[in-house]
Design an enzyme around this catalytic site. Structure first.
Site: not given
Length: 247
Positions: A137, A150
């Site tokens: 990501s 995350y």
């Protein structure tokens, strides 16, 4: 050729979002695909192919990870493509996370793929020309207000991919990372449904829209092809230009 004919591919989290788009792309390009997910029920009306194998289970379970590798070994004896796509998020301010929550994120996003990738080594080596594509990501490179744990897991995936690209090159295994920005998936639905948040995301994105799963899948497919045979150790952003925008 611009296809994946005769390629044997394992895709984790292949039943929705980016994973489903990758599965569809791989099948369309001629690959045999094994999908791993907690549930494959929703695939029955979406995918019908004699090239598709499904396995239901939790990738955070070490016994299930071993089962996945055993199944691939029995079915194919090798792996040409491994796509580590399983991931989740819990969006909070850093001080609001419980230890259980951030450990859960690391277990799902990082430790499960780390072990599965390690266990896949012999099968990837048997390919003689394998490709590992890890879905990370932009949160692994930039703060995008999606929660520190995350971003930490995705940063670790990016760095692991760089290490393995160098270490596994003599075994004819390439390892790359794909880092999406906001893509319209079930994982981002809760964020994109907030008008103020969506406005900020679009303002930061030169292409002024969120991405679609198939726009990520097409890059994953290219990295899985022999056509990308000299590309390894790279982290490629699929972000509509977000990462290069200043003012």
């Amino acid at each position: 050729m611009w296809d994946l004919n005769n390629k044997k591919a394992l895709v984790t989290g292949g039943t929705k979002g980016i994973g489903l788009a990758v599965t569809k792309e791989f099948l369309a390009l001629g690959a045999d695909v094994m999908i791993v997910a907690r549930s494959t029920e929703n695939l029955k009306n979406q995918l019908r192919s004699d090239k598709l194998i499904t396995l239901e289970g939790d990738v955070t379970d070490s016994k299930f990870r071993t089962k996945i590798i055993q199944k691939a070994a029995e079915q194919w004896g090798k792996l040409d493509i491994l796509v580590n796509n399983v991931g989740t998020n819990i969006r909070k301010n850093f001080v609001d996370y419980s230890e259980e929550e951030y450990r859960k994120l690391f277990e799902i996003n990082l430790f499960s793929m780390l072990d599965l990738t390690k266990q896949s080594f012999s099968l990837l080596k048997n390919s003689g020309n394998a490709s590992v594509v890890n879905i990370a990501s932009v949160a692994g490179s930039l703060d995008v207000q999606s929660g520190p744990p995350y971003g930490m897991t995705k940063a670790a995936i990016i760095q692991l991919s760089r290490h393995l690209a160098a270490e596994w090159a003599p075994n004819h295994i390439r390892v790359n990372t794909v880092s999406p920005w906001y893509i319209e998936t079930p994982l981002t639905e809760s964020v994109l449904s907030q008008p103020a948040r969506l406005e900020k995301i679009l303002a930061r994105t030169p292409m002024a829209r969120v991405g679609q799963p198939q726009e990520v899948a097409s890059l994953v497919a290219f990295l899985a092809m022999d056509k990308s045979s000299y590309i390894t150790g790279q982290n490629i952003l699929v972000d509509g230009g977000m990462s290069v925008k200043g003012l």
